[in-house]
Write an enzyme that holds these catalytic residues in place. Structure first.
Site, PDB file in Angstrom:
ATOM      1  N   HIS A  93       0.301  -1.042   0.325  1.00  0.00           N
ATOM      2  CA  HIS A  93       0.363   0.044  -0.028  1.00  0.00           C
ATOM      3  C   HIS A  93       0.908   1.378   0.136  1.00  0.00           C
ATOM      4  CE1 HIS A  93      -3.345   2.599   1.580  1.00  0.00           C
ATOM      5  NE2 HIS A  93      -3.218   2.849   1.984  1.00  0.00           N
ATOM      6  N   GLU A  94       2.059   1.586   0.977  1.00  0.00           N
ATOM      7  CA  GLU A  94       2.579   2.728   0.916  1.00  0.00           C
ATOM      8  C   GLU A  94       3.855   2.720  -0.563  1.00  0.00           C
ATOM      9  OE1 GLU A  94       1.793   4.937   3.119  1.00  0.00           O
ATOM     10  OE2 GLU A  94       0.936   3.639   4.533  1.00  0.00           O
ATOM     11  N   HIS A  97       2.013   4.558  -3.045  1.00  0.00           N
ATOM     12  CA  HIS A  97       1.970   6.171  -2.946  1.00  0.00           C
ATOM     13  C   HIS A  97       3.620   6.275  -2.636  1.00  0.00           C
ATOM     14  CE1 HIS A  97      -1.742   5.978  -0.549  1.00  0.00           C
ATOM     15  NE2 HIS A  97      -1.160   5.812  -0.069  1.00  0.00           N
TER      16      HIS A  97
END
Length: 410
Positions: A93-94, A97
């Site tokens: 998920h990170e 980003h």
């Protein structure tokens, strides 16, 4: 659960006096344990992660005991694997980003896995609301994709087996991560998406931040009150009201989540207000006027010349008039007045190293980034033509920085 609040709360940071202008060099990492680098970005695991991993292992192990009682104590090993796999999903998920930020030429300081999820520390703000929206949305999108992949994997294994239970748990947990992060309030990704929408409609990033931050605060109150009530209502409807211990656990979890959201929303407002005033930090306006002196000039004589010229700083020059060092203010203060006629300024000066010569045109984040790159107490400020303009003191930058933080938003 990601907590990327932008403008800088968790997901982004603005350089400040703690990043070099205070003379310390760099901000202490405080990142925990370095696990490696991905795309050149360091990945840290905070000490709090181990506490959460132990909690997940214990809770998931209790669930496994009801679903697969034949595992015995091995259920805790399976639960630990689940905890690691879950945080691997958070890392993905990170990374979404991070990849998006790097694609938009936004530097990423680090990724950190911590108590309630992960943080991608992006050091610059998105230039457009469209990029801000994409940067926020890719995280929950990847969590949804992972949830779908685990669902497909679940179709390939037998139900009631260890792989089946693990895949089901990872599918649900990633779905929860995506849904939670899509809630429209800072510092969550959904709050950044809301900020981008309001920014686009109003044309003002600060307006978007204010709207998303106050929505985040309302969300924090809703979590604090609503989560325990929903848990109790769910237990009551099933004929098994939650026990006192369960109720206390739910209330504690709600309080922690609410505190994280409330604090993150407040940080977003504070840092956005600071960013709005950062352009006011200008090297030209903060620089002290300086007088050039030879290295063997007595301190008393140098100070006399400075007083006559209305200057507040001293620059040591060579025989050709080129600057070689900056006299440190702290060193001047440390010399008693009766000894100043016998002390040469060269003994109180710091040689001008690469990076200690800054342009008078620098302002805002560019100025802070330059000072952070070469920590010192004083810097020589020069005109674009190379002429000496004066001396910039770290103390003056810090005072202006703090004043900008305290100033009401416009």
């Amino acid at each position: 659960m990601s907590e990327n609040g932008q403008p800088p709360s968790d997901g982004e940071r603005t350089p400040g006096p703690g990043d070099g202008p205070d003379g310390t060099g760099k901000r202490p990492p405080g990142g925990g344990f370095l696990m490696g680098r991905i795309f050149g970005v360091p990945v840290y695991v905070a000490p709090s992660w181990f506490l959460v991993a132990a909690l997940i292992t214990w809770v998931f192990g209790g669930q496994l005991d009801r679903v697969l009682p034949e595992l015995g104590n091995l259920r805790y090993l399976v639960s630990l694997f689940f905890a690691v796999a879950f945080y691997a999903s958070v890392l993905v998920h990170e990374l979404a980003h991070t990849v998006a930020a790097l694609r938009f030429d936004l530097p990423v300081r680090r990724i950190q896995l911590q108590f309630f999820g992960g943080v991608s520390e992006i050091e610059k703000e998105s230039e457009t609301p469209g990029r801000e929206f994409v940067l926020a949305f890719v995280g929950p999108l990847l969590s949804l994709v992972l949830s779908g992949l685990f669902y497909l994997g679940l179709k390939l294994v037998e139900p009631g087996t260890v792989p089946g239970v693990l895949l089901a748990g990872l599918m649900i947990s990633n779905l929860i991560v995506a849904a939670f992060n899509l809630l429209p309030g800072l510092p969550l990704d959904g709050g950044r998406m809301l900020r981008a929408v309001v920014w686009k409609l109003s044309g003002k990033p600060m307006t978007g931040t204010v709207a998303a931050a106050w929505t985040g605060r309302a969300l924090a109150i809703a979590v604090l009150i609503g989560l325990p009530l929903l848990s109790y209502a769910g237990g009551a409807s099933s004929g098994n009201p939650t026990s006192g211990v369960d109720s206390l656990t739910d209330a504690l979890l709600a309080a922690i989540l609410a505190a994280i959201i409330w604090t993150g929303a407040g940080n977003s407002l504070r840092m956005a207000r600071l960013r709005e005033h950062l352009p006011e930090l200008q090297a030209r306006t903060l620089t002290r006027r300086a007088v050039p002196v030879a290295s063997d000039t007595p301190l008393s004589e140098a100070l006399r010349r400075a007083n006559e010229a209305g200057a507040r700083a001293l620059v040591v020059v060579d025989g050709h008039g080129d600057p070689t060092a900056v006299v440190r203010e702290a060193a001047i203060v440390g010399v008693p007045e009766h000894r100043r006629p016998w002390v040469a300024v060269s003994g109180l000066a710091q040689d001008i190293k690469p990076g200690m010569k800054v342009s008078a045109e620098l302002a805002g984040e560019d100025l802070l980034d330059t000072l952070r790159a070469t920590p010192a107490t004083e810097y020589l400020v020069v005109e674009p033509t190379g002429e000496i303009y004066g001396v910039l003191s770290t103390a003056d930058v810090e005072r202006a920085f703090l004043a900008a933080m305290a100033r009401p938003q416009s």
